[in-house]
Scaffold this active site. Structure first.
Site, mmCIF file in Angstrom:
data_model
loop_
_atom_site.group_PDB
_atom_site.id
_atom_site.type_symbol
_atom_site.label_atom_id
_atom_site.label_comp_id
_atom_site.label_asym_id
_atom_site.label_seq_id
_atom_site.Cartn_x
_atom_site.Cartn_y
_atom_site.Cartn_z
ATOM 1 N N GLU A 1 56.866 -7.106 30.174
ATOM 2 C CA GLU A 1 56.826 -5.814 30.965
ATOM 3 C C GLU A 1 56.410 -4.624 31.026
ATOM 4 O O GLU A 1 56.037 -3.786 30.779
ATOM 5 C CB GLU A 1 58.820 -5.589 32.045
ATOM 6 C CG GLU A 1 58.767 -6.885 32.497
ATOM 7 C CD GLU A 1 59.450 -7.793 31.818
ATOM 8 O OE1 GLU A 1 61.077 -8.118 31.911
ATOM 9 O OE2 GLU A 1 59.280 -7.896 30.576
ATOM 10 N N CYS B 1 64.913 -7.828 30.993
ATOM 11 C CA CYS B 1 66.247 -7.553 31.005
ATOM 12 C C CYS B 1 66.836 -5.927 30.026
ATOM 13 O O CYS B 1 66.243 -4.925 30.853
ATOM 14 C CB CYS B 1 66.128 -7.998 28.860
ATOM 15 S SG CYS B 1 65.289 -6.245 27.824
ATOM 16 N N SER C 1 57.373 -49.459 6.186
ATOM 17 C CA SER C 1 57.029 -49.280 7.729
ATOM 18 C C SER C 1 55.106 -47.940 7.425
ATOM 19 O O SER C 1 54.688 -48.083 8.939
ATOM 20 C CB SER C 1 58.462 -47.526 7.879
ATOM 21 O OG SER C 1 57.795 -46.467 6.830
ATOM 22 N N GLU D 1 62.994 -37.429 15.528
ATOM 23 C CA GLU D 1 62.120 -38.293 14.923
ATOM 24 C C GLU D 1 62.688 -39.966 14.417
ATOM 25 O O GLU D 1 61.842 -40.979 14.099
ATOM 26 C CB GLU D 1 61.025 -38.128 13.819
ATOM 27 C CG GLU D 1 60.470 -36.650 14.654
ATOM 28 C CD GLU D 1 58.713 -36.784 14.225
ATOM 29 O OE1 GLU D 1 58.751 -37.746 12.027
ATOM 30 O OE2 GLU D 1 57.976 -36.147 14.156
ATOM 31 N N VAL E 1 69.666 -42.443 13.591
ATOM 32 C CA VAL E 1 69.234 -41.188 14.315
ATOM 33 C C VAL E 1 69.038 -41.256 15.825
ATOM 34 O O VAL E 1 69.739 -40.812 16.491
ATOM 35 C CB VAL E 1 68.716 -40.471 13.506
ATOM 36 C CG1 VAL E 1 68.734 -38.996 14.118
ATOM 37 C CG2 VAL E 1 68.823 -40.109 12.026
ATOM 38 N N GLY F 1 69.178 -43.736 17.650
ATOM 39 C CA GLY F 1 70.430 -44.980 18.369
ATOM 40 C C GLY F 1 71.582 -43.491 18.168
ATOM 41 O O GLY F 1 72.147 -43.866 19.472
#
Length: 373
Positions: A59, A82, A175, A300, A305, A307
């Site tokens: 604004e 605000c 992995s 990630e 984590v 789960g």
């Protein structure tokens, strides 16, 4: 239905305000994205958007561009102006001082420091206020911010790169790399669209990641968060030595003080939160991040984590990168460990799932519904 007259004009200028607000994406944390358009008759005399936290609000930028032409103008804005003093003065004071005659806003701001006080202050000063047009679009634009303000929790995206049979590592713990280079590049860009990226300490110990984001393009770098109940993160780990966003470790309150001191010297911020079954309670950790102004978190992993996020019903969105591989074996690590669902009816469901090809992989994106069906 064809919209005509004043409502059509309102839609026109509010949509422009929403497009302007979008320019601040990734830069305004912990503030929302806001755009503003000042109109006299059918002519725009000022435009503005909130570029980054601590800079002038939308604004104020629009008012500065308009100058004296703001007197008697209509101000279109996607969120309630605000009323409080923060790093910048209240926008309502600037609006009143400029002589704006009417404010048209998509929606109120649920921030308790605002919460209708901005509209009330404008009305008290004689400024006409109208609310509600284009609210659906405004809610969608600032969904993570609005969730944090309403619930105290950030919006959470669960992300995994996995084989077709749902594994993120072989039985030997390997992995690198299950998914393609293209999928990994896109995942790094995904980090840059969130306020924070979160992994467990197991991922840090196994892979020593930097957790850096690609393509930030001036965006604030995401906060790098590690769930680390006992503060096992090595002080010389790459996440602490590499450039990027701040590093926050969520730990149990009784984590060893000596480890805490070493990690703080290495540059980490330690946040003590409640524990559950001997580990940091994920929901408590997310609430602590919300109190620090973090509105969106990309989880990630690893599998424990992710789960825990499913078990705790904290995921709002899912992004899976699925490689055409079958790792097999009961000892291979699942993408989602934890306790898992009991009855099938208690399993999380995908909402409006979409899939696409990326190099040789598939990408699946969906909302998550944790209600019992």
């Amino acid at each position: 239905m064809v919209v005509t007259g004043r409502k059509a004009n309102d839609l026109r200028w509010l949509r422009q305000a929403l497009r302007l607000a979008e320019r601040g994406r990734g830069r305004t944390r912990p503030n929302p994205m806001v755009g503003a358009v000042l109109v006299v008759g059918d002519k725009v005399v000022g435009r503005g958007w909130h570029a980054r936290a601590g800079s002038p609000h939308a604004e104020v930028r629009a008012l500065r561009q308009a100058g004296k032409r703001a007197r008697g103008a209509r101000l279109y804005v996607n969120l309630e102006p605000c009323r409080h003093f923060g790093r910048t003065p209240p926008c309502t004071d600037a609006i009143v001082a400029a002589g704006v005659r009417e404010v048209i806003a998509c929606m109120p701001d649920p921030d308790p420091r605002v919460g209708g006080r901005g509209f009330a202050a404008l009305r008290k000063a004689g400024v006409k206020v109208r609310i509600g047009t284009s609210r659906v679009e405004a809610e969608r634009l600032n969904a993570p911010y609005l969730r944090r303000q309403r619930t105290g929790l950030p919006s959470v995206t669960l992300k995994a790169g996995m084989s077709l049979d749902g594994r993120i590592a072989t039985r030997a713990g390997r992995s690198q790399w299950i998914t393609s280079a293209a999928a990994r590049r896109e995942a790094r860009h995904l980090r840059g669209r969130h306020d924070a990226v979160l992994v467990g300490v197991g991922t840090v110990l196994a892979d020593d990641p930097r957790l850096s984001a690609a393509g930030t393009n001036g965006h604030a770098r995401p906060v790098r968060v590690i769930l680390d109940s006992r503060l096992r993160t090595p002080p010389d780990s790459r996440v602490l030595r590499s450039p990027g966003g701040p590093v926050v470790l969520l730990a149990r309150r009784d984590a060893p003080a000596a480890r805490r001191a070493r990690l703080e010297r290495a540059g980490a911020t330690i946040v003590a939160v409640g524990a559950r079954r001997g580990r940091v309670d994920l929901r408590s950790g997310l609430r602590a991040l919300g109190r620090r102004g973090i509105s969106s978190v990309l989880i990630e992993g690893g599998g424990d984590v992710l789960g825990a996020a499913l078990d705790g019903k904290v995921g709002d969105r899912l992004v899976l990168y699925v490689a055409p591989r079958l790792l097999g074996g009961s000892a291979a690590r699942p993408a989602f460990a934890g306790r898992g669902a009991g009855p099938v009816e208690g399993a999380a469901r995908l909402v409006a799932p979409r899939w696409r090809r990326l190099a040789g992989d598939w990408v699946i994106e969906a909302g998550l519904d944790h209600r019992r069906h």
